[in-house]
Scaffold this motif. Structure first.
Motif, PDB file in Angstrom:
ATOM      1  N   TYR A 112       0.836  -1.205   0.000  1.00  0.00           N
ATOM      2  CA  TYR A 112       0.000   0.000   0.000  1.00  0.00           C
ATOM      3  C   TYR A 112       0.873   1.259   0.000  1.00  0.00           C
ATOM      4  O   TYR A 112       0.560   2.248  -0.642  1.00  0.00           O
ATOM      5  CB  TYR A 112      -0.921   0.008   1.215  1.00  0.00           C
ATOM      6  N   LEU A 115       0.954   4.556  -2.529  1.00  0.00           N
ATOM      7  CA  LEU A 115       0.868   5.942  -2.061  1.00  0.00           C
ATOM      8  C   LEU A 115       2.074   6.764  -2.508  1.00  0.00           C
ATOM      9  O   LEU A 115       1.938   7.914  -2.927  1.00  0.00           O
ATOM     10  CB  LEU A 115       0.744   5.961  -0.530  1.00  0.00           C
ATOM     11  N   TRP A 142      -3.709   1.584   5.291  1.00  0.00           N
ATOM     12  CA  TRP A 142      -4.947   1.240   4.586  1.00  0.00           C
ATOM     13  C   TRP A 142      -5.931   2.403   4.632  1.00  0.00           C
ATOM     14  O   TRP A 142      -6.605   2.704   3.641  1.00  0.00           O
ATOM     15  CB  TRP A 142      -5.587  -0.004   5.209  1.00  0.00           C
ATOM     16  N   ILE A 152      -4.869   4.963   2.036  1.00  0.00           N
ATOM     17  CA  ILE A 152      -5.132   4.559   0.647  1.00  0.00           C
ATOM     18  C   ILE A 152      -6.641   4.581   0.364  1.00  0.00           C
ATOM     19  O   ILE A 152      -7.076   4.846  -0.755  1.00  0.00           O
ATOM     20  CB  ILE A 152      -4.493   3.185   0.368  1.00  0.00           C
ATOM     21  N   VAL A 165      -8.048   1.934  -3.227  1.00  0.00           N
ATOM     22  CA  VAL A 165      -7.908   0.654  -2.530  1.00  0.00           C
ATOM     23  C   VAL A 165      -7.952  -0.492  -3.536  1.00  0.00           C
ATOM     24  O   VAL A 165      -8.946  -0.651  -4.257  1.00  0.00           O
ATOM     25  CB  VAL A 165      -9.027   0.456  -1.483  1.00  0.00           C
TER      26      VAL A 165
END
Length: 520
Positions: free
Chosen positions: A147, A151, A209, A212, A218
């Motif tokens: 993740y 980003l 999470w 994101i 996601v």
């Protein structure tokens, strides 16, 4: 944001994380010291980290980021998100299989990982238990890295850079009772801290999470399926995983060798944490920002911008890593004493840790240079060449470790690690230059030479002042006095260094400030 502002942003958050990490390590030193429970905990924590670097950093920071950045540049966000979903499906499947197998066969794995513990049944069994508690940390960190890579490619660096702070805060909160009113035996304390580490891993994953999700990016969870793009990813990722695997063999063999001496694993861990501060602030920050930046320039056909980006990164790396290395060498014992010497961490542990820190610090600029030079290969989707160089450096590391350990113990392993890092950095630079992707002008070489000279002058001044102030750093001196003098020396070193850097022309401070203010 400009390249330098991104470096500062990620590096600043890493600094916050490492400061919190020092508080955590100071508490851990007081609770565990360098005894059997500390050896067991650090060996157990190192094991899932070995696989984390293999699965997460190996694949996603080298193969995934260039592909994802290219998809963003050429096809837009929807295609990039679909690609991320398909690749993360394979990562998740691999993590589930590895975690289940590791939990089942943990005693056998520990026989290979820490064979020196076998003769001490309690220590070995504690290591197995702690590793079983913390191994699911691998899944949390690997998904967080995936993740975080997304980003970072989107230019959102905050959440992934801040996440490690959460782990440190959870560990600090868990250990405060152990050093105040709730006194446990070392084994019980190690179990408690292991549970806190696993909890911190879950908190880190939740933070990234959430970031994101706010970015509305996601990836979907789906069953893994092979398609042409996923096959291309694996063609890039397998050499990258092998590179990570070779590096982890390095750590694996180092742990095996260190397990043959009492307290060596714990001593090396504390020294490693100290030199990881500048490495994290400088090397990881530059590497995190540089790879997606280089990838975008190269995918867009902007070769001159790509070369300028790498040159700026190299100058920033040397500008910060050389004085950091010199300062760690000059002030090794005072730093270790102020941060760790209390509770179960005694004066002998301070001396031994300082010796290892000096050996590690000699390789600090090389570790940072590797972070700067590897993206020059990865951004061009060449993951094979760095794998070969990593393999050569690992062979050198293992050979030197085996040669030096009988006489120098933990210091020998640290020396071997630094020497192999310099070999790796030299090979990366040489072959980038041969391909025409790395070429410094005479003026740039002169700047780097001045940085080395100025750093040496600053380091020499700090060493002499530390020797003069030795009575104030004595083991029985008040902590506030030791910490105050250390802070003064660090501040003095920074003033001397940046003054000389400016006066010598290696890096005029006005130019540096303009680069930091630049937003594009």
């Amino acid at each position: 944001m400009s390249l330098y502002r991104n470096f500062l942003s990620v590096g600043g958050l890493t600094l916050v994380s490492r400061i919190a990490g020092f508080v955590r390590d100071a508490l851990m030193a007081a609770v565990l010291g360098t005894g059997p429970a500390a050896d067991a905990f650090f060996a157990a924590f190192r094991f899932p980290n070995l696989f984390r670097r293999l699965f997460a950093e190996g694949a996603f920071n080298t193969a995934f980021v260039p592909m994802f950045s290219g998809a963003l540049e050429r096809s837009g966000p929807d295609a990039a998100l679909d690609l991320a979903s398909r690749i993360i499906a394979w990562l998740l499947a691999a993590l589930v299989v590895v975690t289940i197998l590791a939990e089942i066969f943990m005693p056998q794995l520990m026989l290979a990982f820490v064979p020196g513990f076998v003769d001490d049944k309690e220590k070995f069994e504690l290591t197995v238990l702690l590793t079983r508690i913390m191994f699911p940390y691998l899944a949390c960190m690997s998904l967080m890295a995936a993740y975080g890579a997304i980003l970072n490619s989107l230019g959102r660096f905050f959440a992934a850079a801040f996440a490690p702070v959460i782990l440190n805060l959870v560990n600090i909160a868990a250990m405060i009772p152990l050093v105040t009113f709730w006194v446990q035996d070392p084994a019980g304390s190690a179990i408690w801290v292991s549970v806190a580490t696993m909890t911190g891993g879950l908190a880190q994953l939740w933070l990234v999470w959430s970031a994101i999700r706010r970015a509305d990016f996601v990836p979907e969870f789906r069953l893994p399926r092979l398609d042409p793009e996923v096959r291309r990813f694996w063609m890039l990722a397998i050499p990258a995983i092998l590179t990570g695997g070779i590096t982890q063999i390095n750590i694996f063999v180092g742990t095996i060798i260190a397990s043959g001496a009492d307290n060596a694993i714990a001593i090396l861990n504390y020294a490693d944490r100290l030199y990881q501060l500048p490495l994290g602030i400088i090397g990881i920050a530059i590497g995190t920002v540089l790879l997606p930046e280089l990838s975008r320039h190269l995918k867009g056909g902007r070769d001159s911008e790509a070369r300028a980006t790498q040159d700026q990164s190299l100058l920033a790396a040397m500008l910060l890593s050389m004085p950091a290395a010199m300062a760690l060498i000059a002030l090794a014992e005072p730093i270790v004493r102020v941060l760790f010497e209390r509770g179960a961490f005694d004066a002998l542990a301070t001396t031994q840790t300082a010796q290892a820190l000096i050996a590690f610090a000699t390789g600090l600029p090389a570790y940072v240079l590797i972070r700067v030079l590897q993206p020059g290969y990865f951004a061009r989707e060449d993951t094979v060449t760095p794998t070969i160089f990593a393999g050569i450096s690992v062979v050198a590391n293992i050979g030197l470790s085996l040669l030096l350990f009988p006489s120098l113990v933990h210091v020998g392993i640290a020396i071997a690690t630094s020497a192999s890092a310099w070999l790796n950095a030299a090979l990366l630079a040489l072959f980038l230059a041969r391909r025409g992707h790395f070429r410094l002008s005479a003026a740039e070489w002169g700047k780097h030479g001045l940085i080395i000279l100025v750093s040496a002058v600053m380091g020499g001044a700090l060493y002499l002042l530390a020797q003069r102030g030795a009575p104030y750093f004595a083991a029985d001196a008040p902590l506030w006095q030791q910490a105050g003098l250390l802070a003064v020396l660090v501040g003095f070193g920074m003033v001397v260094y940046f003054t000389l850097v400016h006066v010598s022309g290696a890096q005029p401070l006005g130019l540096l400030l303009r680069r930091l203010r630049r937003r594009g």
